[in-house]
Write a protein that holds these residues in place. Sequence first.
Motif, PDB file in Angstrom:
ATOM      1  N   LEU A  41       4.123  -5.309   1.667  1.00 49.12           N
ATOM      2  CA  LEU A  41       3.727  -3.923   1.432  1.00 49.12           C
ATOM      3  C   LEU A  41       3.473  -3.149   2.714  1.00 49.12           C
ATOM      4  O   LEU A  41       3.015  -2.009   2.667  1.00 49.12           O
ATOM      5  CB  LEU A  41       2.464  -3.887   0.545  1.00 49.12           C
ATOM      6  CG  LEU A  41       2.616  -4.432  -0.874  1.00 49.12           C
ATOM      7  CD1 LEU A  41       1.280  -4.377  -1.607  1.00 49.12           C
ATOM      8  CD2 LEU A  41       3.671  -3.643  -1.644  1.00 49.12           C
ATOM      9  N   ASP A  43       4.225  -0.836   5.816  1.00 50.24           N
ATOM     10  CA  ASP A  43       5.213   0.203   6.068  1.00 50.24           C
ATOM     11  C   ASP A  43       5.833   0.010   7.450  1.00 50.24           C
ATOM     12  O   ASP A  43       5.587  -1.006   8.125  1.00 50.24           O
ATOM     13  CB  ASP A  43       4.593   1.596   5.917  1.00 50.24           C
ATOM     14  CG  ASP A  43       3.451   1.843   6.913  1.00 50.24           C
ATOM     15  OD1 ASP A  43       3.409   1.176   7.957  1.00 50.24           O
ATOM     16  OD2 ASP A  43       2.617   2.716   6.616  1.00 50.24           O
ATOM     17  N   GLY A  49       0.005   0.403   2.798  1.00 49.12           N
ATOM     18  CA  GLY A  49       0.022   1.727   2.203  1.00 49.12           C
ATOM     19  C   GLY A  49      -1.115   1.963   1.230  1.00 49.12           C
ATOM     20  O   GLY A  49      -1.814   1.033   0.801  1.00 49.12           O
ATOM     21  N   ALA A  50      -1.289   3.240   0.867  1.00 50.69           N
ATOM     22  CA  ALA A  50      -2.396   3.631  -0.008  1.00 50.69           C
ATOM     23  C   ALA A  50      -2.357   2.908  -1.337  1.00 50.69           C
ATOM     24  O   ALA A  50      -3.393   2.483  -1.869  1.00 50.69           O
ATOM     25  CB  ALA A  50      -2.368   5.147  -0.221  1.00 50.69           C
ATOM     26  N   HIS A  51      -1.162   2.752  -1.901  1.00 49.16           N
ATOM     27  CA  HIS A  51      -1.043   2.073  -3.194  1.00 49.16           C
ATOM     28  C   HIS A  51      -1.487   0.616  -3.076  1.00 49.16           C
ATOM     29  O   HIS A  51      -2.189   0.090  -3.952  1.00 49.16           O
ATOM     30  CB  HIS A  51       0.394   2.150  -3.689  1.00 49.16           C
ATOM     31  CG  HIS A  51       0.627   1.424  -4.976  1.00 49.16           C
ATOM     32  ND1 HIS A  51      -0.004   1.764  -6.157  1.00 49.16           N
ATOM     33  CD2 HIS A  51       1.413   0.349  -5.270  1.00 49.16           C
ATOM     34  CE1 HIS A  51       0.389   0.952  -7.121  1.00 49.16           C
ATOM     35  NE2 HIS A  51       1.247   0.082  -6.607  1.00 49.16           N
ATOM     36  N   GLY A  52      -1.087  -0.037  -1.974  1.00 48.29           N
ATOM     37  CA  GLY A  52      -1.487  -1.424  -1.765  1.00 48.29           C
ATOM     38  C   GLY A  52      -2.989  -1.573  -1.619  1.00 48.29           C
ATOM     39  O   GLY A  52      -3.588  -2.520  -2.142  1.00 48.29           O
ATOM     40  N   GLU A  54      -5.279   0.466  -2.891  1.00 45.28           N
ATOM     41  CA  GLU A  54      -5.869   0.711  -4.215  1.00 45.28           C
ATOM     42  C   GLU A  54      -5.807  -0.549  -5.071  1.00 45.28           C
ATOM     43  O   GLU A  54      -6.789  -0.928  -5.731  1.00 45.28           O
ATOM     44  CB  GLU A  54      -5.126   1.850  -4.920  1.00 45.28           C
ATOM     45  CG  GLU A  54      -5.361   3.225  -4.334  1.00 45.28           C
ATOM     46  CD  GLU A  54      -6.728   3.774  -4.690  1.00 45.28           C
ATOM     47  OE1 GLU A  54      -7.423   3.174  -5.531  1.00 45.28           O
ATOM     48  OE2 GLU A  54      -7.112   4.802  -4.099  1.00 45.28           O
ATOM     49  N   ARG A  55      -4.660  -1.190  -5.058  1.00 44.26           N
ATOM     50  CA  ARG A  55      -4.502  -2.422  -5.851  1.00 44.26           C
ATOM     51  C   ARG A  55      -5.420  -3.520  -5.330  1.00 44.26           C
ATOM     52  O   ARG A  55      -6.010  -4.275  -6.112  1.00 44.26           O
ATOM     53  CB  ARG A  55      -3.045  -2.886  -5.811  1.00 44.26           C
ATOM     54  CG  ARG A  55      -2.086  -2.017  -6.616  1.00 44.26           C
ATOM     55  CD  ARG A  55      -0.675  -2.525  -6.508  1.00 44.26           C
ATOM     56  NE  ARG A  55      -0.559  -3.896  -6.973  1.00 44.26           N
ATOM     57  CZ  ARG A  55       0.450  -4.709  -6.652  1.00 44.26           C
ATOM     58  NH1 ARG A  55       1.396  -4.309  -5.827  1.00 44.26           N
ATOM     59  NH2 ARG A  55       0.490  -5.945  -7.135  1.00 44.26           N
ATOM     60  N   THR A  58      -8.965  -2.897  -6.525  1.00 46.14           N
ATOM     61  CA  THR A  58      -9.080  -3.187  -7.964  1.00 46.14           C
ATOM     62  C   THR A  58      -9.100  -4.687  -8.226  1.00 46.14           C
ATOM     63  O   THR A  58      -9.926  -5.194  -9.006  1.00 46.14           O
ATOM     64  CB  THR A  58      -7.912  -2.544  -8.726  1.00 46.14           C
ATOM     65  OG1 THR A  58      -7.956  -1.128  -8.543  1.00 46.14           O
ATOM     66  CG2 THR A  58      -7.997  -2.863 -10.212  1.00 46.14           C
TER      67      THR A  58
END
Length: 310
Positions: A41, A43, A49-52, A54-55, A58
């Motif tokens: 993940l 870049d 990245g932001a999505h990584g 966030e996951r 969580t």
Amino acid sequence: MRLGVLDVGSNTVHLLVMDAHPGARPLPAHSHKAELRLAELLDADGAIGAHGVERLVTIIGDALHTAEEKGCEEVLPFATSAIRDASNADAVLRRVKEETGVGLQVLTGEEEARLTFLAARRWFGWSAGKLLLLDIGGGSLEVAYGMDEEPDAAVSLPLGAGRLTAGWLPGDPPDPADVKALRRHVRAEIARTVGEFARFGKPDHVVASSKTFKQLARLAGAPGSSEGLYVQRELSRTSLESWVPKLAVMTAEQRSGLPGVSEGRAAQLLAGALVAEAAMDLFGVVELEICPWALREGVILRRLDHLPEA
């Protein structure tokens, strides 16, 4: 006491709940894992990245909830190469701390190698003599050697199966030229470290941990996981060398149909096999034995070593 080890690795975030006491064998009580593949993940700038992120937040939150439900008295959280090598590692660690309360301890590569070596030494005991340990993770290869619980030499190389697959093998099946280039790169990286270990002499026993080595041993005919921890599992260099060209022409889907190969790890298996083959060849290993314990067990064992006596 019941301890949880929260391992934020390059492939998965894994909570291992264990019942552990000083002087006793840690017993696994529960396993909770989620695939994240942080090593894949990053870049172009080497940042997660932001999505990584966030996951990750969580998944860590879910793991903490599970640890509480399972009655853990303490959770030992750590991260390995995917976060260690990310260009925005400090920002990721702050975000995790702010949103989950977890302060991830980022292990150095040498610490990974030393803790995994400790687990292998405790598993095989003193009678194994001088141990050479190999461990292939998603982001790095760890090598350690020694007679005692602290190895005489320990190194970590950026040769993890996930990292190499993402950076060197974009095709499915991979282009033969890419496979050849990766093979050359892996061997050059490992060859730089061989001399550091050779000066200590030939090991009495060579062992390997990690999912990659377990899957390769299974392909070579070792007993499956259903037969338990205490069945001896071995991998010979001859068997591995016969499998590498077969894996090189398979798609990830075809590899996932092989014995012991999970769908989530199938894409990385060729890169892992190339690293395993190179390590066994360059270190002169004819055959090795699979160690059921690895880094997570090493973290728990080190924690138990520092508990005050009753």
